[in-house]
Write an enzyme that holds these catalytic residues in place. Structure first.
Site, PDB file in Angstrom:
ATOM      1  N   ASP A 165       0.863  -1.189   0.000  1.00 11.46           N
ATOM      2  CA  ASP A 165       0.000   0.000   0.000  1.00 11.46           C
ATOM      3  C   ASP A 165       0.901   1.242   0.000  1.00 11.46           C
ATOM      4  O   ASP A 165       1.785   1.384   0.834  1.00 11.46           O
ATOM      5  CB  ASP A 165      -0.874  -0.040   1.265  1.00 11.46           C
ATOM      6  CG  ASP A 165      -1.896   1.075   1.299  1.00 11.46           C
ATOM      7  OD1 ASP A 165      -3.092   0.778   1.352  1.00 11.46           O
ATOM      8  OD2 ASP A 165      -1.491   2.253   1.289  1.00 11.46           O
ATOM      9  N   ASP A 195      -3.688   2.308  -5.312  1.00 11.30           N
ATOM     10  CA  ASP A 195      -2.414   2.304  -4.574  1.00 11.30           C
ATOM     11  C   ASP A 195      -2.167   1.051  -3.755  1.00 11.30           C
ATOM     12  O   ASP A 195      -1.246   1.006  -2.963  1.00 11.30           O
ATOM     13  CB  ASP A 195      -2.323   3.553  -3.684  1.00 11.30           C
ATOM     14  CG  ASP A 195      -2.908   3.364  -2.300  1.00 11.30           C
ATOM     15  OD1 ASP A 195      -3.960   2.686  -2.175  1.00 11.30           O
ATOM     16  OD2 ASP A 195      -2.322   3.878  -1.339  1.00 11.30           O
ATOM     17  N   GLU A 196      -3.014   0.030  -3.926  1.00 15.65           N
ATOM     18  CA  GLU A 196      -2.806  -1.127  -3.051  1.00 15.65           C
ATOM     19  C   GLU A 196      -3.114  -2.436  -3.761  1.00 15.65           C
ATOM     20  O   GLU A 196      -3.972  -2.478  -4.651  1.00 15.65           O
ATOM     21  CB  GLU A 196      -3.598  -0.897  -1.762  1.00 15.65           C
ATOM     22  CG  GLU A 196      -4.790  -1.656  -1.531  1.00 15.65           C
ATOM     23  CD  GLU A 196      -5.593  -1.263  -0.289  1.00 15.65           C
ATOM     24  OE1 GLU A 196      -5.559  -2.030   0.660  1.00 15.65           O
ATOM     25  OE2 GLU A 196      -6.304  -0.238  -0.317  1.00 15.65           O
TER      26      GLU A 196
END
Ligand code: DCP
Ligand code: MG
Length: 368
Positions: free
Chosen positions: A16, A112-113
């Site tokens: 993340d 983002d993860e």
């Protein structure tokens, strides 16, 4: 968890990015570095909310999904920046490309993860910790950004682990440490436990994994529906969910099973407001909007209905979602009903496009 003889464990990494949108802004604009940056709607506009804040801004208590006006009150010298989704999307594509050097089993959860299954990594590195280190380094070298990684034997624990040493963190939780770790974990950190459920758990005196572990599977499902069965397993460190590389998000939603049956439209509408807020937060987080809003109602006799409404253009704002859900409820409401569960979901996403050139004339964060 009972350690079985010769059991082979999976190697799962959850990655993340740190303060994602804000870090990209600070990377691209040196004058923002070391400053409290708030990315999202502008405080002078109506209804603007914070998408994320730099770590410098978080010290003032600024958090995602908070009204931008409130953020300005907390930190009057904060710099408010409109999101540049195209830049975030580009980073997102690049980090996925870095992941793919090590494995094809990549399940992105948002820009983002992602989860990675590196049980059999492409480069035969073998150590999931070493792979996580290399990925973090590649993100630093190639993108000038930092990420945090959690390494464990299943998705749930890996995800929680990635949050432990943020920012630029790396945390391993091995099989022998999982159960102790879960026992001290606060209930709000459990997968799928949003604010509504966490509040309900606390009212029931359930504060940590250890408290949840005292309940039988039946007790958990009675209070929390299907999710109860999941909590039962997860608190024992068991999570068999595979990393699904091609999972497409078909719908996104939130629901709540009530401790008592609801009987009046007023109470139900109040609950729908809370649920709509959760759904909106999630849509915002994943930069998504959908054309169909679905209301789910389960009655005390377990009979269940769903009602939906579709729109010509994708929607994702709190006002439309809560008003539509309430409207759908009103049309199917009769006095005699006792309602045990309410849920709202959004579907019909189409392609997730992240546009940069959106006008922010109202100051409100628009994601498509
Ligand atoms: N996001 C959003 N609205 C939210 C939550 C998140 O628009 N309510 C966006 C902005 C974030 C990005 O999604 O930068 C990633 O979300 P994270 O929850 O991973 O938060 P951050 O990466 O910003 O911070 P952290 O370092 O805590 O991961
Ligand atoms: Mg993040």
């Amino acid at each position: 968890m009972e350690p079985e003889q010769n059991k082979t464990f999976r190697k799962i990494i959850h990655i993340d990015m740190d303060a994602f949108y804000a870090s990209v802004e600070q990377r691209d604009k040196p004058e923002y570095r070391g400053k409290p940056i708030v990315v999202g709607g502008l405080p002078e506009g109506r209804g603007g909310v914070v998408a994320t804040a730099s770590y410098e801004a978080r010290k003032f208590g600024i958090r995602s999904a908070m009204p931008s006006k409130k953020a300005l009150q907390l930190c009057p010298h904060a710099i408010f920046v409109r999101p540049r989704f195209a830049a975030y999307k580009e980073v997102s594509i690049h980090i996925r490309q870095i992941f793919s050097r090590y494995t094809d089993l990549i399940e992105p959860l948002s820009l983002d993860e992602a989860y990675l299954d590196v049980t059999n990594d492409k480069l035969n590195i073998g150590s999931a910790m070493e792979i996580a280190r290399q990925i973090k380094q590649a993100i630093k070298d190639e993108l000038k950004l930092t990420a945090s990684a959690g390494v464990s034997i299943n998705k749930f624990v890996a995800k929680i682990a990635s949050d432990i040493n943020k920012p630029d963190g790396l945390k391993f939780i091995g099989p022998s440490g999982i159960e102790t770790f879960m026992e001290v974990l606060p209930v709000e950190k459990f997968f799928g436990v949003g604010k509504v459920t966490a509040d309900k758990m606390k009212r029931m005196g359930l504060h940590t994994g250890a408290d949840l572990k005292n309940l039988s599977e039946k007790e958990l499902t009675t209070h929390f529906g299907k999710a109860g069965g999941f909590y039962y397993k997860i608190v024992r460190g068991i999570d068999d969910r595979e990393v699904q590389p091609h999972r497409e998000t078909k719908s996104m939603g939130a629901e709540d099973t009530f401790a008592y049956d609801l009987t009046t439209l007023d109470e139900m509408n109040a609950e729908l407001d809370k649920i709509a807020q959760l759904v909106t937060d999630r849509l915002l987080k994943y930069a998504m909007k959908g054309r169909t809003i679905t209301l789910k109602v389960k009655y005390h006799n377990f009979k269940q209905i769903t009602r939906n409404q579709s729109f010509a253009a994708p929607v994702g704002d709190l006002q439309t979602i809560s008003a539509t859900a309430k409207q759908l409820l009103t049309t199917s409401f009769t006095d005699q009903q006792r309602v045990r569960l309410l849920g709202i979901s959004i579907s019909n996403f189409g392609e997730v496009i992240v546009k940069e050139k959106e006008k922010f004339d109202t100051g409100q964060l628009k994601l498509f």
